[in-house]
Enzyme design. Structure first.
Site, PDB file in Angstrom:
ATOM      1  N   HIS A 179     -30.385  14.722 -25.723  1.00 45.53           N
ATOM      2  CA  HIS A 179     -31.567  15.561 -25.560  1.00 45.53           C
ATOM      3  C   HIS A 179     -31.161  16.974 -25.154  1.00 45.53           C
ATOM      4  CE1 HIS A 179     -33.365  11.528 -25.140  1.00 45.53           C
ATOM      5  NE2 HIS A 179     -34.434  12.092 -25.648  1.00 45.53           N
ATOM      6  N   ASP A 254     -32.870   9.683 -34.583  1.00 44.98           N
ATOM      7  CA  ASP A 254     -33.468  10.170 -33.345  1.00 44.98           C
ATOM      8  C   ASP A 254     -34.114  11.522 -33.649  1.00 44.98           C
ATOM      9  OD1 ASP A 254     -34.167  10.034 -30.676  1.00 44.98           O
ATOM     10  OD2 ASP A 254     -32.151   9.540 -30.006  1.00 44.98           O
TER      11      ASP A 254
END
Length: 513
Positions: A179, A254
């Site tokens: 992230h 993702d």
């Protein structure tokens, strides 16, 4: 009519109303999937209405997805069960509990209208300082992880809800959260086979008849592809996942707006790269302009031949097949009381590292000082960290019979607050319980722990809520436990163990040193 290339997108939006932003982007891109986050959800009734409204915006089928993992990653907290999470299941080490959780979670999501739960995480936590997985993992054993993941998948499938095994080829050894930035591993293929690829292979073998998907991660493993992260690597997705391991279901990347991607290139081009690598579904979860750009880039790549048309059609077919196969039943009801099951898992999970001074159980009339480290977000996907934990903690300790409990919230980053907490602990006559969060990843929290050890070690009880790997910082002479999570049921379980009403039977499912 030709299906638009943007059908392979999974998109998200801000707010509670899908009309202003989501509706035009859906129509412009032709996206085939929508993902909802906590920012979109209030409670189960509102979520059910929102899902219905979203489906009505377009005349093609939409795959509705959510990350309802349990533990630190929970999108819906009202009207749905908040389960303790994977590492609590790993500590309890009971596949029947996982199956029951899958049935309850699947039924609750089906009743709302979700097709796909982007869970379970099957990454094996082999690096104690991994910042992005931690208690989202079942632990470090592939056999245990596969058994628990398979049970969760089967439970969801009974309600017609598809699941997602993430994050291929395994993120548990990483030291960077994707992230934030791109994790890089120097591991060879053989290093990754056992245990990281092994757990995926085991679950594939047990769930081939079920609606299950796989999510890849933004991880550059040099032994798999020295130049590209897994999400952009045809060698990893088409070669390793599809051809070598034989996974024939839907593959989703993702989110392509994570730091690992946006810091190293553009999102639209990454969408093309992920499609060429072999992904079916391409999440762009946040920004409307990036979603439009990804659709345009996919369209151009298909027209120019960079994106193989036959593979593209096969991807569209897999998206449609999953949509048709999952078909959640809105009339489904949970097989049992979810809150009761969450309490059972929480109690079974509590692990006692040590009680060298025999502090436990605490006497009912003991004056107990609880110092609660203020929660903070550790993972980019996390949205539900409690900001003021005092009320639920006081309630949990009171319910366990520890009615002379004082709760002091402490922000370790505030030096004055830290000093005040240590001073209060030093003069407190009874046991001091530190509810820790992430001392291993937060120097200020580590300093608070060290100062409390110095001030009151014989009376100190270190209870790790968010990061059980903090145990590496606790001296052997200090009583210590782990709950593997911070939700209300886990606070109640901890208090019950401290009071002697429940035995700490859980085991630490991953190496913490």
């Amino acid at each position: 009519m030709t299906t638009p290339a943007g059908r392979r997108l999974m998109i998200g939006f801000e707010g509670l109303d899908p009309e202003p932003v989501l509706a035009p982007v859906l129509r412009e891109t032709g996206a085939g999937s929508v993902i909802l986050f906590a920012r979109n959800l209030v409670d189960a009734a509102q979520a059910r209405d929102l899902v219905t409204r979203i489906r009505s915006l377009v005349d093609w089928p939409l795959l509705l997805a959510v990350d309802q993992e349990g533990g630190p990653v929970v999108r819906l907290t009202e009207g749905a069960t908040v389960f303790p999470g994977n590492m609590a299941l790993g500590a309890a080490d009971d596949a029947e509990l996982a199956l029951r959780q899958g049935r309850v979670s699947g039924a609750e999501l089906a009743a709302i209208g979700f097709d796909l739960n982007l869970a379970p995480v099957v990454d094996l936590q082999t690096n104690p300082v991994n910042p992005g997985i931690g208690i989202r993992s079942f632990g470090d054993d592939p056999s245990r992880g596969a058994a628990l993941a398979t049970a969760l998948v089967r439970g969801h499938a009974e309600a017609g809800v598809a699941t997602c095994l993430k994050h291929f080829p395994g993120l548990g050894a990483a030291a960077v959260d994707p992230h934030v930035d791109l994790p890089v591993l120097d591991a060879s293929l053989e290093d990754l086979r056992v245990p990281h690829l092994e757990v995926f292979s085991r679950v594939f073998a047990e769930t081939g008849d079920l609606p299950v998907t796989v999510m890849t991660t933004h991880l550059l493993a040099r032994g798999l592809d020295a130049e590209r992260p897994a999400t952009l690597s045809r060698r990893v997705v088409d070669g390793l996942l599809r051809r070598e391991l034989g996974f024939g279901g839907l593959v989703v990347s993702d989110c392509l707006e994570m730091g690992a991607i946006v810091k190293h290139g553009g999102v639209p081009e990454a969408a093309v790269g992920a499609a060429v690598a072999g992904h079916d579904l391409l999440p762009v979860c946040h920004t409307a302009e990036r979603q439009r750009g990804a659709a345009r880039a996919l369209t151009a790549a298909l027209a120019e031949g960079r994106l193989d048309r036959e593979e593209h059609e096969a991807a569209l077919a897999r998206i449609l097949a999953l949509n048709e196969r999952s078909r959640p039943d809105p009339g489904t009801t949970a097989a049992e009381d979810g809150a009761g099951l969450a309490r059972e898992i929480s109690r079974r999970a509590v692990h006692l590292f040590a009680d060298p001074g025999g502090l436990l159980p605490l006497a009912a009339d003991a004056a107990v000082l609880v110092i609660a480290v203020r929660p903070r977000l550790l993972v980019g996907i996390e949205e539900d960290a409690r900001r003021d934990p005092r009320a639920p903690i006081a309630g949990a300790f009171g319910a366990a019979g520890l009615r002379r409990t004082e709760v002091l919230a402490c922000d370790p980053a505030d030096a004055d607050a830290r000093a005040a907490a240590v001073s209060r602990a030093r003069v407190h006559p009874g046991p001091v319980v530190l509810l820790g969060w992430d001392a291993r990843g937060d120097a200020d929290a580590a300093n608070l722990l060290a100062a409390l050890v110095a001030a009151c070690a014989p009376r100190l009880i270190a209870a790790h809520l968010r990061n059980p790997f903090d145990q590496a910082l606790v001296p052997a002479e200090v009583t210590a436990l782990a709950t593997f999570g911070f939700h209300r049921a886990q606070l109640e379980a901890l208090a019950a163990v401290l009071a002697g009403a429940v035995e700490a039977r859980g085991r630490m499912p991953a190496a913490w040193r």
